[in-house]
Design a protein around this motif. Structure first.
Motif, PDB file in Angstrom:
ATOM      1  N   GLU A 125      55.943  14.453  47.286  1.00 28.21           N
ATOM      2  CA  GLU A 125      55.159  15.168  46.274  1.00 28.21           C
ATOM      3  C   GLU A 125      56.075  15.423  44.874  1.00 28.21           C
ATOM      4  O   GLU A 125      55.759  16.117  44.090  1.00 28.21           O
ATOM      5  N   ASN A 126      57.603  15.216  45.487  1.00 28.23           N
ATOM      6  CA  ASN A 126      58.640  15.535  44.246  1.00 28.23           C
ATOM      7  C   ASN A 126      58.762  14.220  43.470  1.00 28.23           C
ATOM      8  O   ASN A 126      59.713  14.439  42.495  1.00 28.23           O
ATOM      9  N   PHE A 127      58.322  13.193  43.797  1.00 25.95           N
ATOM     10  CA  PHE A 127      58.401  11.876  43.171  1.00 25.95           C
ATOM     11  C   PHE A 127      58.015  12.053  41.566  1.00 25.95           C
ATOM     12  O   PHE A 127      56.714  12.460  41.351  1.00 25.95           O
ATOM     13  N   PRO A 128      58.823  11.878  40.423  1.00 27.60           N
ATOM     14  CA  PRO A 128      58.575  11.812  39.332  1.00 27.60           C
ATOM     15  C   PRO A 128      57.336  11.195  38.680  1.00 27.60           C
ATOM     16  O   PRO A 128      57.426   9.874  39.096  1.00 27.60           O
ATOM     17  N   GLN A 129      56.538  11.596  37.966  1.00 29.61           N
ATOM     18  CA  GLN A 129      55.227  11.090  37.350  1.00 29.61           C
ATOM     19  C   GLN A 129      55.714  10.817  35.800  1.00 29.61           C
ATOM     20  O   GLN A 129      55.437  11.850  35.075  1.00 29.61           O
ATOM     21  N   VAL A 130      55.835   9.457  35.532  1.00 31.05           N
ATOM     22  CA  VAL A 130      56.407   9.507  34.172  1.00 31.05           C
ATOM     23  C   VAL A 130      55.479   8.120  33.736  1.00 31.05           C
ATOM     24  O   VAL A 130      55.089   7.389  34.445  1.00 31.05           O
ATOM     25  N   ILE A 131      55.629   7.854  32.248  1.00 29.66           N
ATOM     26  CA  ILE A 131      54.772   7.035  31.868  1.00 29.66           C
ATOM     27  C   ILE A 131      55.960   5.645  31.390  1.00 29.66           C
ATOM     28  O   ILE A 131      55.702   4.627  31.573  1.00 29.66           O
TER      29      ILE A 131
END
Length: 643
Positions: free
Chosen positions: A76-82
């Motif tokens: 759940e802490n995994f970075p969500q980036v473009i």
């Protein structure tokens, strides 16, 4: 006991902190990612010390702005980036939760994220790494690096733990390796990138580019989907016979084999009968694209058109062939599109000609009038039927006859009037000769009036298309106004049938003339060159119908082989193999080498304007005759009434 716990905490903190320098050196070799996230299970003190030293490093003192975060190793802490290529993730393989985190991340490992895994436990055979990483999808495009502590100054100098300082840890030795698998069913491969010691990373790799280092897939099975629309293709995939059948698939078959050799893979072909089109009801794709989207194939081994609706389902990597599909037709004779009897002269020449006839008529009328009134008596003129009378209609007929080189049955009496007539005949003779010569040339000339699809739609040419899967699809689904009208008015017949013909029949109809056939030019020109005479190859015209670019080679979306295959296709092109196969299988447009070698006879179409003039002349003459007859009767009745 309390002192032992403090000592353990002290050693644990510095054992993680000593990785900072090695990570810093590795980052400079990874094109400096700007976002760094450490997902670890360390205690608070270790995190503070690691972060403090990391932020004080030279890496963060450069002009580029960087972001650093540290968090628990949970999904759940995994970075969500473009911008995934700018994201680096640091994990600790010694943490219990790391293996579960990597499993939860799944195929994001093969995306554009960069990974650095830390471990204090080094084994020469990497047995511990294999146990943790073997089941993960760390494929050829993964940038997964392991920094392994192999030796510290404690082991080298036998100093006591109480005497160790932070500075001493700088002399620890770390091995930096990259980990990947050629395929999910293959074993892990460990690339030794270098050794870090004494604050220096000794790089041992010879090639920096990831895809070049990992081009050897070690006979990995590559599933390729090839489009075959004719069973004859199975007999002649490799012998260059019947080149006009499934040509694009035969070209791509050779290129796919070259690509497999480049990456040291093993090909497994699957044959389908369609490139693939989306079913609007089920949203599923058929044919080759269906195989790629549903993971039944790795490679689309037949090039296909680059269209917007396919972009989010497959990846295009190269343009293997420049072939295109077009309407091809023999240029019709000029008389089919123009009135050739008006073309010999420019409009200003026509204006000058009519002006000359008008001036000549006025001058000749004036001279004959002077003849009658001054020089010659009326009795002499009345008794001689060969003398030109000063009548506007008689004079105009003489001048008009001179323009047609027909001569005159009457002539003026005086020398001055005859001189005017002689000059008129000489001048109009040159114009007549020029006009006749131009007419002969124009009757043999092709028309270049048909240049666009709209011209083709409005022309008298019949249209048809090659009986292929993509022609059926693109003609039936045309939305642009002119293209849709071409299908509805020229391709679709009134009885519901469609003008889709075998390519040989279509080429034969082109030869007969007044027929445009839509086919793949590199394929059809082979038959055309064999069937046409040399003079028939002149005047061939092409008009683009499909709103697509040249066909592209495709693979699975987000495939781990994407960059590797792209480099392979570029190498194949650079080395001339792609050009060789295209020249061997495709035929270029035939050259015209004997233009005008065959005389073209005049047809009814060529003489249509003259026949129309004759018929209209007859009609007008008949109408005038009736009018004259009526006027004569009216005049007779009036005369009888007056008497």
């Amino acid at each position: 006991m309390k002192n032992f716990a403090v000592l353990k905490l002290f050693i644990g903190i510095f054992s993680k902190v000593e990785f900072v320098s090695s990570i810093q050196s590795l980052l400079k070799n990874l094109d400096n990612p700007v976002r760094i996230t450490a997902m670890i299970c360390w205690n608070y003190s270790t995190r503070i010390k690691f972060t403090s030293r990391f932020l004080k490093s030279k890496y963060f003192n450069e002009e580029r702005s960087h972001q650093f975060a540290i968090t628990e190793s949970r999904i759940e802490n995994f970075p969500q980036v473009i911008e995934e290529h700018q994201q680096l993730i640091i994990v600790d393989l010694d943490c219990k939760n790391t293996q579960k985190l990597l499993q939860d991340v799944g195929y994001k490992i093969t995306r554009r994220f960069k990974w650095i895994a830390l471990s204090e436990f080094y084994e020469s055979d990497h047995k511990n790494l294999k146990e943790i990483l073997n089941k993960l999808p760390i494929l050829t495009n993964s940038e997964f690096y392991c920094v392994l502590k192999t030796l510290s100054n404690k082991e080298e100098t036998s100093l006591g733990a109480n005497n160790r300082t932070e500075k001493e840890f700088e002399f620890s030795i770390f091995q930096v390796i990259a980990v990947y698998k050629p395929a999910l069913d293959k074993s892990l491969i460990f690339e030794n990138l270098g050794i870090f010691a004494n604050n220096i990373l000794f790089v041992q790799r010879k090639v920096k580019e990831l895809s070049i280092r990992r081009r050897n897939l070690q006979q990995t099975k590559l599933r390729a989907s090839l489009v075959v629309t004719n069973n004859d293709t199975f007999k002649h995939l490799e012998d260059y016979r019947n080149r006009h059948i499934d040509t694009i698939s035969k070209v791509c078959y050779f290129l796919t084999n070259y690509l497999s050799d480049f990456v040291n893979g093993t090909l497994e072909y699957k044959f389908v009968n369609s490139w693939g089109y989306k079913d609007e009801n089920t949203s599923k794709w058929s044919g080759m694209i269906g195989d790629l989207t549903e993971n039944r194939s790795d490679i689309g081994a037949s090039a296909l058109f680059y269209t917007p609706d396919r972009i989010k389902y497959i990846d295009y990597i190269a343009m293997p062939t420049p072939t295109r599909s077009k309407f091809v037709f023999r240029s019709p004779k000029l008389s089919f599109t123009e009135n050739v009897y008006l073309l010999p002269f420019d409009r200003f020449v026509w204006y000058s000609l009519f002006g000359l006839m008008a001036v000549t008529s006025i001058v000749l009328l004036s001279v004959t009038w002077i003849e009658r009134k001054i020089i010659i008596s009326d009795n002499q003129i009345e008794n001689d039927s060969f003398v030109l009378r000063p009548s506007l209609l008689d004079v105009f007929i003489v001048v008009f006859g001179a323009s047609c080189q027909q001569g005159s049955a009457v002539a003026p009496m005086t020398f001055s009037a005859r001189l005017v007539m002689m000059l008129t005949f000489i001048t109009l003779m040159f114009l007549y000769t020029s006009y006749s010569a131009n007419i002969v040339a124009l009757l043999q000339s092709p028309s270049n009036r048909i240049k666009t699809l709209e011209d083709l739609l409005n022309s008298r040419l019949k249209l048809a298309a090659d009986d292929t899967v993509f022609n059926h699809y693109y003609f039936r689904h045309a939305t642009e106004e002119t293209r849709k009208a071409i299908y509805e008015k020229k391709i679709l017949n009134h009885d519901g049938t469609e003008n889709f013909l075998p390519i040989a029949d279509g080429i034969e109809k082109i030869r007969n003339g007044l027929f445009a056939f839509h086919f793949e030019t590199g394929v059809g020109y082979k038959l055309l060159e064999e069937l046409f005479l040399e003079d028939e190859k002149c005047g061939l015209q092409e008009i683009q119908y499909l709103q697509v670019v040249d066909p592209w080679y495709s693979i699975q979306k987000n495939s781990s082989y994407r960059k590797l295959f792209k480099i392979g296709m570029m190498r194949i092109n650079e080395h001339g193999l792609q050009q060789r196969e295209n020249f061997a299988l495709y035929t270029r447009k035939p050259k015209c080498v004997s233009r005008g070698g065959n005389f073209i006879t005049a047809s009814l179409v060529d003489t249509k304007p003259t026949l129309l003039v004759l018929l209209w002349g007859y009609l007008i003459a008949f109408i005038i005759l009736l009018i004259e007859r009526i006027l004569h009767k009216i005049h007779s009745k009036i005369q009888n009434y007056l008497q």
